[in-house]
Write an enzyme that holds these catalytic residues in place. Structure first.
Site, PDB file in Angstrom:
ATOM      1  N   ASN A  58      36.263  98.034 -21.133  1.00 60.09           N
ATOM      2  CA  ASN A  58      36.939  98.052 -19.901  1.00 60.09           C
ATOM      3  C   ASN A  58      37.906  97.045 -20.078  1.00 60.09           C
ATOM      4  O   ASN A  58      37.714  95.953 -20.374  1.00 60.09           O
ATOM      5  CB  ASN A  58      35.960  97.896 -18.892  1.00 60.09           C
ATOM      6  CG  ASN A  58      36.291  98.098 -17.466  1.00 60.09           C
ATOM      7  OD1 ASN A  58      37.529  97.846 -17.171  1.00 60.09           O
ATOM      8  ND2 ASN A  58      35.552  98.465 -16.356  1.00 60.09           N
ATOM      9  N   HIS A  90      30.490 103.052 -15.891  1.00 56.99           N
ATOM     10  CA  HIS A  90      30.337 101.676 -16.214  1.00 56.99           C
ATOM     11  C   HIS A  90      28.996 101.126 -16.583  1.00 56.99           C
ATOM     12  O   HIS A  90      28.231 101.500 -16.091  1.00 56.99           O
ATOM     13  CB  HIS A  90      30.657 100.816 -14.836  1.00 56.99           C
ATOM     14  CG  HIS A  90      32.138 100.903 -14.530  1.00 56.99           C
ATOM     15  ND1 HIS A  90      33.236 100.256 -14.732  1.00 56.99           N
ATOM     16  CD2 HIS A  90      32.499 101.946 -13.731  1.00 56.99           C
ATOM     17  CE1 HIS A  90      34.246 100.735 -14.117  1.00 56.99           C
ATOM     18  NE2 HIS A  90      33.811 101.629 -13.520  1.00 56.99           N
ATOM     19  N   GLY A 100      35.946 104.623  -4.739  1.00 57.15           N
ATOM     20  CA  GLY A 100      36.594 103.457  -5.530  1.00 57.15           C
ATOM     21  C   GLY A 100      36.800 103.581  -6.800  1.00 57.15           C
ATOM     22  O   GLY A 100      37.033 102.651  -7.742  1.00 57.15           O
ATOM     23  N   ALA A 101      36.758 104.996  -7.545  1.00 58.72           N
ATOM     24  CA  ALA A 101      37.350 105.124  -8.962  1.00 58.72           C
ATOM     25  C   ALA A 101      38.709 104.986  -8.831  1.00 58.72           C
ATOM     26  O   ALA A 101      39.541 105.134  -8.378  1.00 58.72           O
ATOM     27  CB  ALA A 101      36.937 106.474  -9.222  1.00 58.72           C
ATOM     28  N   GLY A 102      39.202 103.865 -10.062  1.00 55.74           N
ATOM     29  CA  GLY A 102      40.325 103.433 -10.262  1.00 55.74           C
ATOM     30  C   GLY A 102      40.998 104.709 -10.904  1.00 55.74           C
ATOM     31  O   GLY A 102      42.308 104.807 -10.768  1.00 55.74           O
ATOM     32  N   VAL A 103      40.463 105.406 -11.833  1.00 52.30           N
ATOM     33  CA  VAL A 103      40.911 106.651 -12.396  1.00 52.30           C
ATOM     34  C   VAL A 103      39.960 107.601 -12.068  1.00 52.30           C
ATOM     35  O   VAL A 103      39.081 107.972 -12.815  1.00 52.30           O
ATOM     36  CB  VAL A 103      40.888 106.218 -14.051  1.00 52.30           C
ATOM     37  CG1 VAL A 103      41.421 107.685 -14.709  1.00 52.30           C
ATOM     38  CG2 VAL A 103      41.716 104.965 -14.389  1.00 52.30           C
ATOM     39  N   HIS A 143      34.077 108.395 -15.745  1.00 52.64           N
ATOM     40  CA  HIS A 143      33.617 107.228 -16.491  1.00 52.64           C
ATOM     41  C   HIS A 143      32.379 106.709 -15.880  1.00 52.64           C
ATOM     42  O   HIS A 143      32.247 106.560 -14.579  1.00 52.64           O
ATOM     43  CB  HIS A 143      34.913 106.313 -16.642  1.00 52.64           C
ATOM     44  CG  HIS A 143      35.450 105.946 -15.434  1.00 52.64           C
ATOM     45  ND1 HIS A 143      36.409 106.689 -14.709  1.00 52.64           N
ATOM     46  CD2 HIS A 143      35.544 104.565 -15.045  1.00 52.64           C
ATOM     47  CE1 HIS A 143      36.737 106.012 -13.918  1.00 52.64           C
ATOM     48  NE2 HIS A 143      36.165 104.565 -13.742  1.00 52.64           N
TER      49      HIS A 143
END
Length: 178
Positions: free
Chosen positions: A67, A139, A129-132, A137
């Site tokens: 990450n 974590h 809240g997923a950045g991409v 993906h």
């Protein structure tokens, strides 16, 4: 008289933790603006060498990458190679490999880092809240007793003691032995 450019490094009673790399996250440098397959950092990482893409492991349908904005040292992501947004979009064989790689990665992190636990998490969609959001993906964050101190709570800062490249190499070295 000491000039301002001479002040850094002058001894005083404070210990300083310099984390200038975090400004990339704060200021948004290199954050994906578009998570379509053409602008997806995870799809782009797959096109690079393992070292350049910070890839720890490549499976048949899934892979593991460091990450870029870790919560803790050793924070990795498990992803399908296909550019899909949701866990429910995985095929049965992809889901199986995704789970097997996750379990193996947890063992690798425990052996490589001595962590005492893990946080696993997936944010499905940008609203969650997923950045991409467009590339699924998961974590995996290694955890240790006492690893959460006042920094994240008071200063919204996390101290990461190891460079991503060094942590990746350690994980790669342990991956095949576990």
């Amino acid at each position: 008289m000491i000039e301002a450019n001479e002040l850094p490094g002058v001894p005083d009673a404070f210990q300083r933790l310099w984390t200038p790399h975090r400004m990339a996250y704060i200021e948004g440098d290199h954050k994906p603006q578009d998570s379509s397959s053409d602008g997806c950092p995870f799809c782009d990482a797959q096109k690079l060498s393992d070292e350049e893409g910070l890839i720890v492991f490549r499976g048949d349908a899934c892979f593991v990458v460091m990450n870029l904005f870790p919560y803790n040292s050793g924070h990795i992501l498990v992803l399908p190679k296909r550019h899909i947004p949701l866990y429910t979009d995985l095929t049965e064989s992809e889901r199986h490999e995704f789970g097997e790689i996750t379990a193996h990665a947890m063992k690798v992190l425990a052996q490589a880092t001595g962590c005492q636990g893990h946080n696993l998490g997936m944010n499905q969609g940008s609203v969650a809240g997923a950045g991409v959001a467009a590339h699924l993906h998961q974590h995996i964050v290694p955890r240790w007793a006492g690893d959460a101190n006042f920094f994240p709570i008071i200063a919204q800062t996390k101290a990461i003691p190891q460079l991503l490249e060094n942590q990746r190499q350690i994980l790669v070295n342990v991956w095949e032995t576990v």
